[in-house]
Scaffold this motif. Structure first.
Motif, short mmCIF file in Angstrom:
data_model
loop_
_atom_site.label_atom_id
_atom_site.label_comp_id
_atom_site.label_asym_id
_atom_site.label_seq_id
_atom_site.Cartn_x
_atom_site.Cartn_y
_atom_site.Cartn_z
N GLU A 42 28.49 47.63 49.27
CA GLU A 42 29.34 47.78 47.88
C GLU A 42 28.26 49.14 47.43
OE1 GLU A 42 29.84 45.08 44.24
OE2 GLU A 42 28.69 44.50 45.15
N LEU A 69 36.29 46.80 47.73
CA LEU A 69 37.54 45.85 47.55
C LEU A 69 37.71 45.07 48.32
CD1 LEU A 69 39.33 47.67 44.36
CD2 LEU A 69 37.51 45.85 45.12
N PRO A 73 35.55 41.54 47.00
CA PRO A 73 36.74 41.17 46.23
C PRO A 73 36.14 41.48 44.85
CG PRO A 73 36.19 40.37 47.63
CD PRO A 73 35.47 40.37 48.45
N SER A 75 33.61 42.92 42.80
CA SER A 75 32.39 44.64 42.83
C SER A 75 33.70 45.17 41.92
CB SER A 75 32.90 45.47 44.08
OG SER A 75 32.01 46.37 43.19
N ARG A 79 36.65 47.73 41.17
CA ARG A 79 37.70 47.95 40.86
C ARG A 79 38.02 48.85 39.97
NH1 ARG A 79 41.23 44.50 42.51
NH2 ARG A 79 39.45 42.82 43.56
N HIS A 82 38.64 51.79 41.35
CA HIS A 82 40.04 52.14 41.91
C HIS A 82 41.53 52.22 40.78
CE1 HIS A 82 42.68 49.70 44.15
NE2 HIS A 82 42.78 50.88 45.21
N GLU A 98 45.20 46.60 38.11
CA GLU A 98 43.35 46.38 38.70
C GLU A 98 42.83 46.00 37.39
OE1 GLU A 98 42.09 47.39 42.20
OE2 GLU A 98 43.77 46.07 41.30
#
Length: 125
Positions: A42, A69, A73, A75, A79, A82, A98
Protein backbone atom coordinates in the motif's frame (compact mmCIF):
# COMPACT_ATOMS: atom_id res chain seq x y z
CA UNK A 1 -0.64 17.84 16.25
CA UNK A 2 1.65 15.47 14.36
CA UNK A 3 0.29 13.49 11.47
CA UNK A 4 1.73 10.27 10.06
CA UNK A 5 4.46 10.88 7.49
CA UNK A 6 2.32 9.60 4.61
CA UNK A 7 -0.26 12.33 5.36
CA UNK A 8 2.51 14.93 5.24
CA UNK A 9 3.76 13.50 1.92
CA UNK A 10 0.23 13.52 0.56
CA UNK A 11 -0.25 17.12 1.67
CA UNK A 12 2.97 18.10 -0.07
CA UNK A 13 1.93 16.29 -3.25
CA UNK A 14 -1.47 18.00 -3.25
CA UNK A 15 0.04 21.43 -2.74
CA UNK A 16 2.06 21.24 -5.93
CA UNK A 17 0.72 23.22 -8.82
CA UNK A 18 -1.36 21.04 -11.09
CA UNK A 19 0.44 20.50 -14.36
CA UNK A 20 -1.36 19.92 -17.64
CA UNK A 21 -2.21 16.32 -18.30
CA UNK A 22 0.67 14.63 -20.07
CA UNK A 23 0.19 12.38 -23.03
CA UNK A 24 0.05 8.74 -22.09
CA UNK A 25 3.51 7.39 -22.66
CA UNK A 26 4.15 4.08 -24.29
CA UNK A 27 5.06 1.67 -21.51
CA UNK A 28 7.13 -1.42 -21.82
CA UNK A 29 6.29 -4.72 -20.16
CA UNK A 30 9.09 -4.23 -17.59
CA UNK A 31 7.73 -0.76 -16.73
CA UNK A 32 4.24 -2.20 -16.29
CA UNK A 33 5.67 -4.97 -14.10
CA UNK A 34 7.37 -2.38 -11.88
CA UNK A 35 4.11 -0.45 -11.55
CA UNK A 36 2.16 -3.59 -10.69
CA UNK A 37 4.72 -4.71 -8.12
CA UNK A 38 4.78 -1.26 -6.50
CA UNK A 39 1.02 -1.41 -5.95
CA UNK A 40 1.19 -4.65 -3.96
CA UNK A 41 2.42 -2.78 -0.88
CA UNK A 42 0.00 0.00 0.00
CA UNK A 43 2.57 2.62 1.04
CA UNK A 44 4.96 1.83 -1.81
CA UNK A 45 2.11 2.09 -4.31
CA UNK A 46 0.96 5.41 -2.87
CA UNK A 47 4.51 6.81 -2.99
CA UNK A 48 4.92 5.56 -6.58
CA UNK A 49 1.64 7.26 -7.57
CA UNK A 50 2.68 10.48 -5.81
CA UNK A 51 5.90 10.50 -7.81
CA UNK A 52 3.96 9.96 -11.03
CA UNK A 53 1.53 12.74 -10.14
CA UNK A 54 4.37 15.13 -9.29
CA UNK A 55 5.73 14.56 -12.81
CA UNK A 56 2.30 15.34 -14.27
CA UNK A 57 1.64 11.69 -15.15
CA UNK A 58 -1.92 11.76 -13.81
CA UNK A 59 -3.28 8.89 -15.91
CA UNK A 60 -0.40 6.65 -14.86
CA UNK A 61 -0.90 7.68 -11.21
CA UNK A 62 -4.59 6.80 -11.50
CA UNK A 63 -3.72 3.36 -12.85
CA UNK A 64 -1.29 2.78 -9.98
CA UNK A 65 -3.83 3.93 -7.41
CA UNK A 66 -6.53 1.73 -8.91
CA UNK A 67 -4.22 -1.25 -8.42
CA UNK A 68 -3.52 -0.16 -4.83
CA UNK A 69 -7.26 0.20 -4.17
CA UNK A 70 -7.97 -3.21 -5.70
CA UNK A 71 -5.61 -4.77 -3.16
CA UNK A 72 -6.27 -2.33 -0.29
CA UNK A 73 -9.86 -1.10 -0.72
CA UNK A 74 -9.92 0.59 2.70
CA UNK A 75 -6.90 2.81 2.02
CA UNK A 76 -8.20 6.32 2.64
CA UNK A 77 -4.93 7.86 1.51
CA UNK A 78 -5.00 6.03 -1.84
CA UNK A 79 -8.66 6.95 -2.32
CA UNK A 80 -7.99 10.63 -1.57
CA UNK A 81 -5.08 10.76 -3.99
CA UNK A 82 -7.18 8.87 -6.58
CA UNK A 83 -9.93 11.49 -6.24
CA UNK A 84 -7.47 14.36 -6.64
CA UNK A 85 -5.96 12.83 -9.77
CA UNK A 86 -9.43 12.30 -11.24
CA UNK A 87 -10.13 16.00 -10.70
CA UNK A 88 -6.79 16.91 -12.26
CA UNK A 89 -7.77 15.14 -15.48
CA UNK A 90 -11.08 17.03 -15.34
CA UNK A 91 -13.22 14.16 -14.05
CA UNK A 92 -14.79 16.26 -11.33
CA UNK A 93 -17.75 13.90 -10.94
CA UNK A 94 -15.47 10.89 -10.50
CA UNK A 95 -13.42 12.80 -7.95
CA UNK A 96 -16.58 13.81 -6.09
CA UNK A 97 -17.76 10.19 -5.98
CA UNK A 98 -14.41 9.06 -4.55
CA UNK A 99 -14.36 11.88 -1.99
CA UNK A 100 -17.91 11.00 -1.00
CA UNK A 101 -16.54 7.70 0.32
CA UNK A 102 -14.23 9.54 2.72
CA UNK A 103 -14.76 11.54 5.91
CA UNK A 104 -13.20 15.00 6.12
CA UNK A 105 -12.41 14.53 9.80
CA UNK A 106 -10.02 11.67 8.90
CA UNK A 107 -7.65 14.21 7.33
CA UNK A 108 -5.99 17.44 8.46
CA UNK A 109 -8.29 20.41 7.80
CA UNK A 110 -5.67 22.17 5.65
CA UNK A 111 -5.32 19.10 3.45
CA UNK A 112 -9.08 18.69 3.04
CA UNK A 113 -9.41 22.39 2.16
CA UNK A 114 -6.71 22.02 -0.51
CA UNK A 115 -8.49 18.95 -1.92
CA UNK A 116 -11.78 20.90 -2.12
CA UNK A 117 -9.98 23.57 -4.18
CA UNK A 118 -8.81 20.91 -6.64
CA UNK A 119 -12.18 19.10 -6.63
CA UNK A 120 -14.76 21.87 -6.14
CA UNK A 121 -17.68 19.71 -7.25
CA UNK A 122 -17.12 17.46 -4.22
CA UNK A 123 -18.01 20.29 -1.85
CA UNK A 124 -21.44 20.81 -3.42
CA UNK A 125 -24.45 18.89 -2.24
Amino acid sequence: MRYPSYINCLALALCTIALPVSAVSAETIPELDIMAEAAVDEQTGIKFAQDQSARGEFLEALATLERVLALHPKSNTARLLHAVNLCRIDDQMGGAVELGKLKAQDFPQELWTEVMKICPLAGKE
